[in-house]
Design an enzyme around this catalytic site. Structure first.
Site, short mmCIF file in Angstrom:
data_model
loop_
_atom_site.label_atom_id
_atom_site.label_comp_id
_atom_site.label_asym_id
_atom_site.label_seq_id
_atom_site.Cartn_x
_atom_site.Cartn_y
_atom_site.Cartn_z
N GLU A 20 114.88 -69.99 52.84
CA GLU A 20 115.37 -70.53 54.11
C GLU A 20 114.79 -71.93 54.27
OE1 GLU A 20 116.13 -66.82 57.05
OE2 GLU A 20 114.03 -67.26 56.63
N ASP A 39 114.90 -64.15 50.15
CA ASP A 39 115.38 -65.32 50.90
C ASP A 39 114.75 -66.64 50.50
OD1 ASP A 39 116.79 -63.75 52.75
OD2 ASP A 39 115.05 -63.56 54.07
N GLU A 46 116.16 -57.71 50.53
CA GLU A 46 116.63 -59.09 50.70
C GLU A 46 115.60 -60.06 50.13
OE1 GLU A 46 118.06 -59.86 54.74
OE2 GLU A 46 117.41 -61.94 54.54
#
Ligand SMILES: *[C@@H]1O[C@H](CO)[C@@H](O)[C@H](O)[C@H]1NC(C)=O
Ligand SMILES: *[C@@H]1O[C@H](CO)[C@@H](O)[C@H](O)[C@H]1NC(C)=O
Ligand SMILES: *[C@@H]1O[C@H](CO)[C@@H](O)[C@H](O)[C@H]1NC(C)=O
Ligand SMILES: *[C@@H]1O[C@H](CO)[C@@H](O)[C@H](O)[C@H]1NC(C)=O
Length: 285
Positions: free
Chosen positions: A105, A103, A101
């Site tokens: 954020e 990311d 993953e």
């Protein structure tokens, strides 16, 4: 050059820019579908897509396809006013317990206090590789372009084309690198007031709901993974992100990254000696 030549050249550039944009960006529905709380997603023709969070639910969307290497970008305008406790995410992820993953954020804040952009990399199910950056603009005031570039050499996180983080492939040093699981592209908005804002001290104030993040300019320039062939990539071929020149940053980009690290890096897990008994392999050397 005379003025007419200048304006002709300019016109040509504009035409080319328009052409390139129309080729590489796509309508939301061509690439994506809701995966969580479709009733909280507002998609109207010609308008930015809106994801809303209220006291009943957040929401999210996912790409219809999965990809193996390439670049994806979105223009995002974050929650206006009080966004404390909320997180807007833009990420790539594979499926399963040993997933990979990548990311972005965006951690909300109370009115007038700055958002933070947190990035993270999960390999084989393990993350704990956070960096946090402040931004050099107000991400609530306007759309900005956030991109993830993933190739065999490194993972690059970009804000308006400026590299803010590089995660190098250090397989040669025995560090796992995401390379054999195709990833989808996702975005979501959710309540994370147990940790997101000032370490979880500031909670979501639901009287300010709904919290709305707007998205547009969806681009996925990546190799579509075959349905069944794990690790396979439709069409094969040679891609721009595989070129030797893409193995690192240009001198200009290196200067940009150094500027970001000096001025905007707020937290780096590789410098957090209290957190790790033994520093992660990719932090060494
Ligand atoms: C959620 O918000 C709505 C509208 O503001 C309110 O009427 C409702 O009581 C709230 N529900 C809960 C569980 O807080
Ligand atoms: C990935 O994680 C699983 C379980 O967590 C472990 O069994 C496996 O050895 C790991 N793979 C690699 C390549 O380290
Ligand atoms: C929110 O604002 C406070 C005060 O300026 C700051 O310390 C914090 O880093 C900001 N961002 C988050 C996500 O807490
Ligand atoms: C939540 O927002 C309302 C309206 O702005 C305000 O009156 C209230 O004090 C806020 N609650 C908290 C806990 O800050």
């Amino acid at each position: 050059m005379g003025w007419s030549e200048v304006s002709r050249t300019l016109l040509c550039c504009l035409c080319l820019a328009a052409l390139l944009t129309s080729v590489s960006s796509a309508d939301f529905g061509d690439l994506f579908q809701p995966y969580w709380a479709a009733d909280h997603i507002v998609a109207m023709d010609g308008e930015p897509l809106k994801l809303t969070l209220d006291n009943t639910s957040g929401c999210g969307f996912e790409s219809k396809k999965k990809y193996l290497f390439g670049q994806t970008s979105m223009q995002i305008k974050l929650v206006e006013g009080d966004s404390a406790g909320t997180v807007t995410a833009f990420y790539m992820s594979s499926d399963g317990p040993n997933h990979n993953e990548l990311d972005f954020e965006f951690l909300g804040n109370v009115t007038g206090e700055p958002y933070l952009a947190q990035t993270n990399v999960y390999v084989n199910g393990t993350g704990d590789r956070e960096q946090r950056h402040s931004l050099w603009f107000d991400p609530r005031a306007d759309f900005h372009t956030y991109s993830i570039l993933w190739n065999r050499y490194h993972i690059r996180f970009l804000v308006d084309g400026v590299p803010i983080r590089m995660f190098a492939n250090k397989e040669a040093a025995g560090v796992l690198y995401p390379k054999d699981q195709a990833m989808g592209v996702y975005a979501s908005v959710w309540n994370a007031d147990d940790w997101a804002t000032q370490g979880g001290r500031v909670k979501t104030n639901w009287s300010h709901a709904p919290f709305v993040t707007a998205f547009r300019g969806f681009e996925i320039d990546a190799c579509e993974a075959e349905e069944d062939a794990a690790g396979g990539c439709a069409g094969g071929g040679v891609f721009w992100w595989d070129a030797p020149a893409m193995s690192g940053l240009s001198p200009h980009q290196r200067r940009q990254l150094r500027w970001v690290q000096r001025r905007h890096l707020v937290y780096d897990y590789c410098k957090d000696r209290h957190r790790f008994h033994e520093m992660p392999g990719e932090c060494l050397g």
